[in-house]
Motif scaffolding. Structure first.
Motif, PDB file in Angstrom:
ATOM      1  N   SER A 153     -30.001  86.110  43.371  1.00 29.62           N
ATOM      2  CA  SER A 153     -28.703  86.021  42.680  1.00 29.62           C
ATOM      3  C   SER A 153     -27.954  84.963  43.235  1.00 29.62           C
ATOM      4  N   LEU A 154     -27.324  83.921  42.607  1.00 28.66           N
ATOM      5  CA  LEU A 154     -26.517  83.016  43.216  1.00 28.66           C
ATOM      6  C   LEU A 154     -25.144  82.893  42.945  1.00 28.66           C
TER       7      LEU A 154
ATOM      8  N   GLY B  49     -21.272  83.592  42.635  1.00 27.39           N
ATOM      9  CA  GLY B  49     -20.477  83.710  43.379  1.00 27.39           C
ATOM     10  C   GLY B  49     -20.647  83.285  45.042  1.00 27.39           C
ATOM     11  N   LYS B  50     -21.878  82.345  45.078  1.00 26.92           N
ATOM     12  CA  LYS B  50     -22.231  81.755  46.540  1.00 26.92           C
ATOM     13  C   LYS B  50     -21.859  80.550  46.487  1.00 26.92           C
ATOM     14  N   PRO B  51     -21.599  79.893  47.580  1.00 24.57           N
ATOM     15  CA  PRO B  51     -21.081  78.756  47.930  1.00 24.57           C
ATOM     16  C   PRO B  51     -22.381  77.667  47.432  1.00 24.57           C
TER      17      PRO B  51
ATOM     18  N   GLU C 159     -25.150  77.508  50.258  1.00 23.02           N
ATOM     19  CA  GLU C 159     -25.740  78.629  50.403  1.00 23.02           C
ATOM     20  C   GLU C 159     -26.878  79.143  49.102  1.00 23.02           C
ATOM     21  N   ALA C 160     -26.348  78.781  48.166  1.00 23.79           N
ATOM     22  CA  ALA C 160     -27.154  78.837  46.809  1.00 23.79           C
ATOM     23  C   ALA C 160     -28.501  78.175  46.721  1.00 23.79           C
TER      24      ALA C 160
ATOM     25  N   LEU D  13     -30.786  79.691  49.376  1.00 20.40           N
ATOM     26  CA  LEU D  13     -31.700  80.755  48.956  1.00 20.40           C
ATOM     27  C   LEU D  13     -32.554  80.243  47.904  1.00 20.40           C
TER      28      LEU D  13
ATOM     29  N   LEU E  58     -17.947  77.474  43.988  1.00 21.91           N
ATOM     30  CA  LEU E  58     -18.898  78.731  44.250  1.00 21.91           C
ATOM     31  C   LEU E  58     -19.691  78.705  42.506  1.00 21.91           C
TER      32      LEU E  58
END
Length: 245
Positions: free
Chosen positions: A45-46, A48-50, A53-54, A57, A80
Motif C-alpha cells: 500500500s503506497l 498516503g506515503k511520501p 518511502e513509496a 517499499l 504524497l
C-alpha cells in the motif's frame, strides 16, 4: 529368445519409455508453475506515503515505481501518493512497475473581494477566479436590492473552499420584507392591527359584523390565511366581531 517374446519385451519397454517421458513433462510443468508463483509478490500500500518511502517499499519487493502524473488533492499534502495501480494487495511478478500519481497538495485559490458589488458583478468576478458560488442567502437590509453584503470565504488566498463553493449574503432591499401570515382568528382586533402596521404590512379592509357568541372586537376571518407569505405590497383584510344590535 523367440521373436514373439522379443516383440512383447519391446512393447513393454516402449510403454515404459512413454510413461517416463509423460512423467518428466508433468514434473517440468509443475516445477515451472512453482517457479512462476515464487516470482510473484504482493503489491504494498503506497497511498498516503511520501514518494521516497513509496519507492523504498516497492524496492524491497523487487518492484519499481513509475510516476504517471501529479495533481491537486484537497486532503493529501504535496509529494504524497494519491493513487496507485495495481492496487495494494494485488499479486504481480517481480521487476514489474507500480504506476503512481503524486499530490501537488490542495489547490490554492485567490478569492476576489465582492462585498458591495451587485450579485451579477460578484458572480462574474468569482467565475473568472474559478471560484464556484454555492449558496446565496437574501436578507432585508438598507442597502440596495441585489447588493452583496458579506462573502465566505473572505477575499484572499485560500485552500479551504468547501465542496458547496462560496456563500453570499445579499440584500433584498429595505422594502422587501416577507413574513409568514400568522393565525389571527380570535385575537383582539386592535392589537392585531397595531402589530401588522408595526411590521410594515398593509391592512386595506376591515369589516365589522355580528357573530353569535363572540365578544366584540375579535378577528373572525382573515385574508390571506395563516401560513401564506405576505409583504408590504400584500393587501390584508379582516372581519371583526361587533356587539349585537
Amino acid at each position: 529368445m523367440s521373436i514373439k517374446r522379443f516383440a512383447i519385451a519391446l512393447v513393454k519397454y516402449g510403454l515404459l519409455a512413454v510413461a517416463l517421458v509423460v512423467t518428466a513433462g508433468l514434473s517440468a510443468l509443475t516445477t515451472m508453475r512453482v517457479l512462476l508463483r515464487t516470482q510473484e509478490v504482493v503489491v504494498p500500500s503506497l497511498v498516503g506515503k511520501p514518494l521516497p518511502e513509496a519507492g523504498a517499499l516497492a524496492a524491497r519487493r523487487r518492484l519499481t515505481l513509475r510516476v504517471e502524473g501529479r495533481r491537486n488533492d484537497p486532503k493529501l499534502g504535496r509529494d504524497l501518493v494519491v493513487e496507485q495501480e495495481p492496487a495494494a494487495g494485488a499479486a504481480i511478478k517481480r521487476q514489474r512497475s507500480i504506476r503512481v500519481w503524486v499530490s501537488l497538495g490542495p489547490r490554492r485559490l485567490t478569492v476576489p473581494a465582492v462585498e458591495g458589488e451587485s450579485v451579477r458583478s460578484g458572480r462574474l468576478l468569482l467565475d473568472q477566479a474559478q471560484v464556484t458560488v454555492g449558496r446565496v442567502i437574501e436578507v432585508s437590509d438598507a442597502a440596495e436590492e441585489g447588493t452583496i453584503l458579506q462573502q465566505h470565504p473572505p477575499s484572499g488566498e485560500t485552500d479551504t473552499l468547501s465542496a458547496e463553493g462560496a456563500a453570499l449574503l445579499v440584500s433584498r432591499g429595505p422594502g422587501n420584507r416577507d413574513f409568514v401570515m400568522p393565525d389571527l382568528i380570535g385575537r383582539p382586533a386592535l392589537s392585531v392591527l397595531e402589530s401588522l402596521r408595526n411590521a410594515g404590512l398593509k391592512v386595506t379592509d376591515v369589516r365589522y359584523r355580528s357573530y353569535p357568541g363572540a365578544a366584540a372586537g375579535l378577528v373572525l376571518r382573515q385574508a390571506p390565511l395563516a401560513g401564506y407569505r405576505v409583504g408590504p405590497q400584500t393587501s390584508i383584510s379582516l372581519d371583526v366581531s361587533q356587539s349585537g344590535p
